[in-house]
Design a protein around this motif. Sequence first.
Motif, PDB file in Angstrom:
ATOM      1  N   ALA A 223      23.115  31.995   1.476  1.00  0.00           N
ATOM      2  CA  ALA A 223      24.248  32.709   2.060  1.00  0.00           C
ATOM      3  C   ALA A 223      25.068  31.760   2.916  1.00  0.00           C
ATOM      4  O   ALA A 223      24.516  30.976   3.681  1.00  0.00           O
TER       5      ALA A 223
ATOM      6  N   VAL B 128      28.124  31.917   5.705  1.00  0.00           N
ATOM      7  CA  VAL B 128      28.865  32.840   6.554  1.00  0.00           C
ATOM      8  C   VAL B 128      30.180  32.197   6.986  1.00  0.00           C
ATOM      9  O   VAL B 128      30.177  31.206   7.709  1.00  0.00           O
TER      10      VAL B 128
ATOM     11  N   THR C  35      26.441  33.018  -2.050  1.00  0.00           N
ATOM     12  CA  THR C  35      27.349  34.096  -1.671  1.00  0.00           C
ATOM     13  C   THR C  35      28.024  33.700  -0.369  1.00  0.00           C
ATOM     14  O   THR C  35      27.358  33.308   0.586  1.00  0.00           O
TER      15      THR C  35
ATOM     16  N   PHE D 204      30.250  35.047   2.720  1.00  0.00           N
ATOM     17  CA  PHE D 204      30.641  36.272   3.408  1.00  0.00           C
ATOM     18  C   PHE D 204      31.813  35.979   4.343  1.00  0.00           C
ATOM     19  O   PHE D 204      31.691  35.151   5.251  1.00  0.00           O
ATOM     20  N   GLU D 205      32.938  36.632   4.109  1.00  0.00           N
ATOM     21  CA  GLU D 205      34.133  36.420   4.930  1.00  0.00           C
ATOM     22  C   GLU D 205      34.446  37.699   5.714  1.00  0.00           C
ATOM     23  O   GLU D 205      34.474  38.785   5.147  1.00  0.00           O
TER      24      GLU D 205
ATOM     25  N   MET E  13      32.542  37.446  -0.832  1.00  0.00           N
ATOM     26  CA  MET E  13      32.679  38.837  -0.389  1.00  0.00           C
ATOM     27  C   MET E  13      33.521  38.884   0.875  1.00  0.00           C
ATOM     28  O   MET E  13      33.127  38.349   1.905  1.00  0.00           O
TER      29      MET E  13
ATOM     30  N   MET F  38      33.330  41.301   5.234  1.00  0.00           N
ATOM     31  CA  MET F  38      31.918  41.358   5.612  1.00  0.00           C
ATOM     32  C   MET F  38      31.731  40.592   6.924  1.00  0.00           C
ATOM     33  O   MET F  38      31.726  39.363   6.949  1.00  0.00           O
TER      34      MET F  38
ATOM     35  N   ILE G  33      29.455  39.331   9.339  1.00  0.00           N
ATOM     36  CA  ILE G  33      28.025  39.085   9.551  1.00  0.00           C
ATOM     37  C   ILE G  33      27.742  39.129  11.055  1.00  0.00           C
ATOM     38  O   ILE G  33      28.496  38.605  11.868  1.00  0.00           O
TER      39      ILE G  33
ATOM     40  N   LEU H  84      19.942  39.164   5.858  1.00  0.00           N
ATOM     41  CA  LEU H  84      20.261  38.292   4.721  1.00  0.00           C
ATOM     42  C   LEU H  84      18.973  37.713   4.131  1.00  0.00           C
ATOM     43  O   LEU H  84      18.802  37.670   2.916  1.00  0.00           O
TER      44      LEU H  84
END
Lengths: 462, 284
Positions: free
Chosen positions: A146, A148, A169, A171-172, A210, A213, A215, A224
């Motif tokens: 992941a 971030v 992946t 995550f934005e 994505m 999102m 985090i 995660l």
Amino acid sequence: MAKFNMDPKKCPMPEQEPAVRARNFLEVAQGYTDEMAINEAKRCLNCKKAPCVEGCPVNVRIPEFIAKVAEGDFMAAYEIITSTNALPALSGRVCPQESQCEARCSRGVKGEPVAIGRLERFVADWYMKNVNKMPEKKESNGIKVAVVGSGPAGLTCASDLAEKGYAVTVFEALHTAGGVLVYGIPEFRLPKAIVANEVDKLAAKGVEVMTNMVIGKVLTIDELFEMGYKAVFVGSGAGLPMFMKIEGEALKGVFSANEYLTRTNLMKAYLEESDTPIIQSKAVAVVGGGNVAMDSARCAIRLGAEHVYIVYRRGEAEMPARAEEVHHAKEEGIEFKTLCNPTKIIGDENGRVVGIECIRMELGEPDASGRRRPIEVPGSEFVLDVDTVIMALGTNPNPLIRSTTPGLETNRKGGLIVDENEMTTRDGVFAGGDAVTGAATVILAMGAGKKGAAAIDAYLKK
Amino acid sequence: MYKIVRKKELNSAVTMMEIEAPFVAKKAKAGQFIIFRVDEKSERVPLTIAGYDREKGTVSIIFQKVGLSTNMLGMMEEGDYIQDFVGPLGRPTETEGLKRVCVVGGGVGCAIALPSAQAFKDAGIETDVIIGFRNKDIVILEDEFKQASDNLYLMTDDGSYGEHGFVTVKLQQLLESGKQYDEVLAIGPIPMMKFVAKTTEPFGVKTIVSLNPIMVDGTGMCGGCRVTVGGEVKFACVDGPDFDGHKVDFAELMKRNSVYREREAETNKTHICRMQKLANDLIK
């Protein structure tokens, strides 16, 4: 044609005329033509020791790619650059080359250094225009990682990990990927189509991006890991803007640069069709001397302000902004009030800004940063008549992740503590960029993302 | 894209929508907010979460159609999709250590007060609720509040329904009658929250208010939502939105919230055009 070009000056880059560009958001610098690039590339002496490479946070093989440009083999040049730098179209535009690669250039001893940044940009733009092949998806090793944040640190880290076959992946938190490249740096300095193209390339490599999102809120780092991610890279970037704690900062018309730039760039408030409002200013004071201050000032003039001032407490030589941005800002009519520090912001009976009181400064002995410490000149206060004040003083790292992740330690300023491999105090959690260092440059974040990817690869192979 | 799975008009100006957002639904708590964007040209608008269904993966929002974005959202129908829906943002309402509370909601703010009242009730806290409306026609969520309270007091400004008077009148009565509360939670228009805080101050009752300053990103980046609380600058998106009502500088908040009001009035015309266009697109 001659093998070398011994002109002591860089080949100038075509630019929009200052009076024209100060009223539009199109890119200021328009890039070299093929001939200009080849001509400039011939200024490189191809030094054996290549001091420029040491000056580059991602160690671009500079003399090698420039040699290919000189030969007119732009494809080969592109491959050399992208072997160490995933995002050349970005770094070619926003790196402070004058304090990095170009600072060490042998040609800089007598005359101007080779225009390394402009050549890097040229190669990246040439590729985008003529080839722009989307990368192929690597065979997946099935290991989930992941990332971030989708700013320069996250994009670089995700790109390198995807190259190595990891299932990444990103995550934005915002609705568009790119981080500071889309919300902070304006269109006229870094067209958003370029950032979007880089994000598309990432997706082609198989990286899942994505948006929306946050985090630390919607998912914690621990969750995660529960979802099967084996390592996490935190590149969550800059956080809450700093203010001066002077009188009047809550007045209407006082903004952080983050807010002003986000409205302008991410929300596109400069376009008629955008619903996001932005203040219509007549006179603007931007406080600060970094790139963010220059970006804010240059947005303000493009949004129609008649007077835009940069108020900076040190001298121009001490300004952390890229030399080119300062130069461009001046050409566009930004008025520089250096060695001036705001003492209070003045408001009218409706709580609207009507002026900013400043005091003149002089330079004393060097301070901890090595720059000469500014000292107030008693009794030298004066007022600038402005209706808008933009504070571009830097940021404190975002609290959302550190406050929801047990075991993640931070330094006094709130930056995540990392070891020499970019690993935080939590096993398997790596970090880089502004989330670690506080406000810094795009290229340093890219360097950290790269290092983080290598460290995650080593960690997961253990 | 995020699907509107249910839409219900609560009164002529207030709409409830249930949005499909499984990640948000899983984590949402009372007192937190979301940010939505209707389409690519829309602004980011924060709205406090009015409810959630973790199993269905939906989050409900209740909004008053006051500006461009809320009007545009109000024109969307069940089955339509909105561009962005992000959350849950901000800190949830705190329930720990409380035994008796009074929740005060005003107007559309009641929509936001409801999940907090429910959270208190679910935590076994004795919960009184005072809700106030201008008149009978705009009363919302009465049945829901009955379920979520031990005692419900419904007030209207003109006396056309429930008891006559402002919420502060009832709160004053309750406090004077010797009601002991560990906390009063006030959610509604800024003047109402300010006067609730003024009412409780002489009684020394801790008072929490839920603030709604101007925001852009909502994630602790832009600093637009800064408010002064006890002389310190706080950011509503990450430090709030709940703050100590006795320490908030309400006058400053009111001024700051009006930054774009003139511009809004000026551009209302173009806004209407854009809404009309959106409506036409939706019909197609």
